[in-house]
Write a protein that holds these residues in place. Sequence first.
Motif, mmCIF file in Angstrom:
data_model
loop_
_atom_site.group_PDB
_atom_site.id
_atom_site.type_symbol
_atom_site.label_atom_id
_atom_site.label_comp_id
_atom_site.label_asym_id
_atom_site.label_seq_id
_atom_site.Cartn_x
_atom_site.Cartn_y
_atom_site.Cartn_z
ATOM 1 N N ARG A 42 2.409 -3.451 -13.347
ATOM 2 C CA ARG A 42 2.486 -2.017 -13.035
ATOM 3 C C ARG A 42 2.872 -1.829 -11.576
ATOM 4 N NH1 ARG A 42 -2.724 2.102 -13.273
ATOM 5 N NH2 ARG A 42 -1.668 3.958 -12.457
ATOM 6 N N GLU A 43 3.911 -1.039 -11.333
ATOM 7 C CA GLU A 43 4.388 -0.855 -9.965
ATOM 8 C C GLU A 43 3.384 -0.062 -9.134
ATOM 9 O OE1 GLU A 43 8.372 0.510 -7.459
ATOM 10 O OE2 GLU A 43 8.244 0.914 -9.615
ATOM 11 N N VAL A 44 3.188 -0.527 -7.898
ATOM 12 C CA VAL A 44 2.329 0.154 -6.931
ATOM 13 C C VAL A 44 3.225 0.614 -5.787
ATOM 14 C CG1 VAL A 44 0.352 -0.049 -5.382
ATOM 15 C CG2 VAL A 44 0.388 -1.340 -7.537
ATOM 16 N N GLN A 45 3.319 1.917 -5.588
ATOM 17 C CA GLN A 45 4.201 2.460 -4.563
ATOM 18 C C GLN A 45 3.538 2.344 -3.192
ATOM 19 O OE1 GLN A 45 7.251 3.567 -4.840
ATOM 20 N NE2 GLN A 45 7.520 3.801 -7.048
ATOM 21 N N LEU A 46 4.137 1.527 -2.313
ATOM 22 C CA LEU A 46 3.622 1.349 -0.962
ATOM 23 C C LEU A 46 4.664 1.800 0.054
ATOM 24 C CD1 LEU A 46 2.113 -2.269 -1.206
ATOM 25 C CD2 LEU A 46 0.879 -0.102 -1.429
ATOM 26 N N THR A 47 4.200 2.337 1.168
ATOM 27 C CA THR A 47 5.115 2.591 2.275
ATOM 28 C C THR A 47 5.495 1.249 2.891
ATOM 29 O OG1 THR A 47 3.410 2.739 3.990
ATOM 30 C CG2 THR A 47 3.881 4.753 2.738
ATOM 31 N N VAL A 48 6.507 1.244 3.749
ATOM 32 C CA VAL A 48 6.933 -0.027 4.342
ATOM 33 C C VAL A 48 5.828 -0.615 5.220
ATOM 34 C CG1 VAL A 48 9.383 0.503 4.228
ATOM 35 C CG2 VAL A 48 8.103 1.153 6.259
ATOM 36 N N THR A 49 5.048 0.240 5.864
ATOM 37 C CA THR A 49 3.945 -0.251 6.690
ATOM 38 C C THR A 49 2.845 -0.846 5.829
ATOM 39 O OG1 THR A 49 4.423 1.388 8.401
ATOM 40 C CG2 THR A 49 2.224 0.399 8.421
ATOM 41 N N GLU A 50 2.490 -0.162 4.751
ATOM 42 C CA GLU A 50 1.476 -0.684 3.834
ATOM 43 C C GLU A 50 1.925 -2.017 3.241
ATOM 44 O OE1 GLU A 50 -0.018 3.789 2.470
ATOM 45 O OE2 GLU A 50 1.283 2.602 1.168
ATOM 46 N N PHE A 51 3.200 -2.116 2.891
ATOM 47 C CA PHE A 51 3.737 -3.354 2.320
ATOM 48 C C PHE A 51 3.607 -4.500 3.324
ATOM 49 C CE2 PHE A 51 6.880 -6.424 0.995
ATOM 50 C CZ PHE A 51 6.874 -6.358 -0.392
ATOM 51 N N ALA A 52 3.956 -4.232 4.589
ATOM 52 C CA ALA A 52 3.886 -5.274 5.618
ATOM 53 C C ALA A 52 2.451 -5.738 5.839
ATOM 54 C CB ALA A 52 4.483 -4.754 6.927
#
Length: 230
Positions: A151-161
Amino acid sequence: MSTILIADDDGHIREVVRYALQKDGLKVVEAADGKQALERAREHRVDLAVLDILMPELDGIEVLRALRQRGPLPVVFLTSRAEEIDRVLGLELGADDYVVKPFSPRELVARVKAVLRRARPAPKESAAPEHLAWRALRLDLERHECRWDGREVQLTVTEFALLATLLRRPGKVFTRDELIDRAWGPGIAITDRTIDSHVRRIRKKLADAGATEAIETVYAVGYRLKDDNG
């Protein structure tokens, strides 16, 4: 060359920001209100938006929601009140960073470039993994995608990093300063409160997808990804 959208109803601020970004080799498009910001985003291929929170027509938060419906565009907010930080970073969609007015143009440029770096896929290296995994959590570093049990989890680029940093060393306690260095880069002033807000958003998004115990807080030190082997 990256294109930056600046949306602020103060013409002087737009001029100062435009000059600073262009001096650093970035292309700039401008908007004087929220409605115009969405029009500029449709007309140009924008890589990042710098949005004032309080704007005529549509405020910055409404613009953020509209932009995120089109895709994961990185956003840096301009705010005149430090107490708005939690509101800005704690949104369902989430901003990637913020700068409090009055601000140093050099600081804003540094933060914009840090977010742009995080938004770009890392250059391929023979020994570098393209995916990170923990239990049912998968991060695709090249596609910048996060999934829990498919299931895809939508993260901002900062959250992803930030999440990628924790996934690389399960069980290791990262201090807030270490997380700042890895997500923003050295020399950028980020408050502990900002890190805590981002981690809180990551936890909520993972919990909504089914991962309820991924990130642990180590009191007075920082955060770690739970180590199943520990």
